[in-house]
Design a protein around this motif. Structure first.
Motif, mmCIF file in Angstrom:
data_model
loop_
_atom_site.group_PDB
_atom_site.id
_atom_site.type_symbol
_atom_site.label_atom_id
_atom_site.label_comp_id
_atom_site.label_asym_id
_atom_site.label_seq_id
_atom_site.Cartn_x
_atom_site.Cartn_y
_atom_site.Cartn_z
ATOM 1 N N LEU A 137 35.195 42.942 41.248
ATOM 2 C CA LEU A 137 35.657 43.791 40.153
ATOM 3 C C LEU A 137 35.064 43.335 38.825
ATOM 4 O O LEU A 137 34.665 44.162 37.989
ATOM 5 C CB LEU A 137 37.187 43.771 40.072
ATOM 6 N N LEU A 138 34.999 42.020 38.625
ATOM 7 C CA LEU A 138 34.432 41.488 37.388
ATOM 8 C C LEU A 138 32.938 41.781 37.305
ATOM 9 O O LEU A 138 32.418 42.108 36.227
ATOM 10 C CB LEU A 138 34.683 39.979 37.311
ATOM 11 N N GLU A 139 32.246 41.675 38.429
ATOM 12 C CA GLU A 139 30.813 41.960 38.440
ATOM 13 C C GLU A 139 30.542 43.436 38.145
ATOM 14 O O GLU A 139 29.543 43.781 37.494
ATOM 15 C CB GLU A 139 30.220 41.567 39.792
ATOM 16 N N ALA A 186 39.805 36.230 46.144
ATOM 17 C CA ALA A 186 38.900 35.760 45.083
ATOM 18 C C ALA A 186 37.571 36.493 45.154
ATOM 19 O O ALA A 186 36.993 36.883 44.123
ATOM 20 C CB ALA A 186 38.695 34.252 45.206
ATOM 21 N N ARG A 187 37.070 36.716 46.357
ATOM 22 C CA ARG A 187 35.819 37.453 46.533
ATOM 23 C C ARG A 187 35.970 38.896 46.028
ATOM 24 O O ARG A 187 35.092 39.434 45.349
ATOM 25 C CB ARG A 187 35.432 37.431 48.011
ATOM 26 N N PRO A 235 46.269 33.551 42.212
ATOM 27 C CA PRO A 235 45.149 32.601 42.167
ATOM 28 C C PRO A 235 44.504 32.548 40.787
ATOM 29 O O PRO A 235 44.425 33.553 40.078
ATOM 30 C CB PRO A 235 44.168 33.163 43.207
ATOM 31 N N GLU A 236 44.021 31.374 40.416
ATOM 32 C CA GLU A 236 43.475 31.189 39.076
ATOM 33 C C GLU A 236 42.128 31.860 38.886
ATOM 34 O O GLU A 236 41.585 31.827 37.778
ATOM 35 C CB GLU A 236 43.412 29.703 38.732
ATOM 36 N N VAL A 237 41.571 32.472 39.940
ATOM 37 C CA VAL A 237 40.372 33.286 39.746
ATOM 38 C C VAL A 237 40.686 34.462 38.820
ATOM 39 O O VAL A 237 39.799 34.977 38.138
ATOM 40 C CB VAL A 237 39.833 33.791 41.107
ATOM 41 N N VAL A 238 41.954 34.863 38.764
ATOM 42 C CA VAL A 238 42.373 35.963 37.884
ATOM 43 C C VAL A 238 42.520 35.472 36.452
ATOM 44 O O VAL A 238 41.993 36.073 35.511
ATOM 45 C CB VAL A 238 43.697 36.577 38.378
#
Length: 282
Positions: free
Chosen positions: A123-125, A117-118, A87-90
């Motif tokens: 992880l990014l947060e 995605a959630r 997924p492009e969220v990555v």
């Protein structure tokens, strides 16, 4: 197969040399050398792809399209065109598969990919001070397994028939009764990866108490490692405890080279009754 003391000592010394002979990280060098050697001795690459490249990369192209997940081909199933594997969220990606039908793609995109995605955003947060995730949802875990299956060499699919059926089962709560101690390893690297990538490795020793296949997704400073479950090669291990093989994922240069930190995230659990007769990983 475990590395010998001499192999670990030699590899740790080489790591020390690559760091410019800087002292103070001898324990990290030893532990990292032992982990990486253990993986190298027991696994071989089966597939590895960058997520972004100058030219699109298509996995599973063939004259008559067929879906890896529902096992239907054209014209019984519709194939509009290649679909992104990750997924492009990555990351923006040019890595695509031609072996997923429109119906399976829409099912995954609206369910397990949403869960993934959630999870990825959590992880990014955490990178910027947010709370790290304490678990990984079954939907997100299934999405990672879907990615592993998508890049898997066709000859390996015969060992993952139950896996394919499990990924397509939308009843995640019921599936959770299969799991005991299963989860994923999440790493935070010292330096971010310039190019995101995915890989699948295959166990070489049939008797080693390790998962048959290991999938890794790397993007930025985050690395997620899983073992695709319900593999027939793993069920041959009887009651052996199959644990994910940890790695160092060392980044940085010279004296700034460091191993990644890592955590084992267990799967979210459901209170529904446990089913018997099937085992994943401990």
């Amino acid at each position: 197969m475990l590395p010998t003391w001499d192999q670990i000592q030699r590899s740790a010394y080489e790591r020390w040399e690559r760091r410019g002979g800087v002292h103070g990280a001898d324990q990290d060098d030893w532990v990292a050398a032992e982990m990486d050697l253990a993986f190298q001795l027991n696994y071989r690459p089966a597939a590895e792809y960058p997520l972004a490249s100058a030219e699109p990369v298509l996995v599973g192209a063939r004259p008559q399209p067929g879906c890896r997940f529902c096992e239907r081909g054209a014209p019984r199933a519709k194939f509009t065109g290649p679909r992104p594997i990750v997924p492009e969220v990555v990351a923006a990606t040019t890595l695509r598969t031609g072996e997923i039908c429109d119906e399976c793609h829409e099912q995954f995109e609206g369910s397990i990919d949403v869960d993934f995605a959630r999870f990825w955003r959590s992880l990014l947060e955490a990178e910027v001070g947010g709370p790290p995730p304490a678990t990984v949802s079954i939907g997100a875990y299934k999405a990672l397994v879907r990615m592993a299956v998508a890049i898997m060499p066709a000859r390996e699919l015969q060992h993952f028939a139950d896996t394919l059926e499990w990924v397509g089962n939308p009843d995640h709560d019921f599936d959770s009764s299969l799991f005991g101690g299963t989860g994923c390893l999440v790493y935070r690297t010292h330096a971010a990866s310039e190019v995101p990538w995915v890989s699948l490795s295959r166990r070489t020793d049939p008797d080693a108490p390790l998962p048959y296949a290991v999938f890794v997704l790397v993007a930025g400073a985050n690395v997620v490692e899983i073992a695709p479950p319900l593999c027939s090669r793993d069920q041959d291990q009887d009651e052996a405890v199959l644990r994910l093989p940890a790695r160092s994922f060392t980044t940085g240069f010279g004296g700034d080279a460091r191993s990644a930190t890592r955590r084992l995230l267990p799967l979210e659990r459901s209170e529904r009754p446990r089913r018997r007769g099937m085992r994943l990983f401990a």
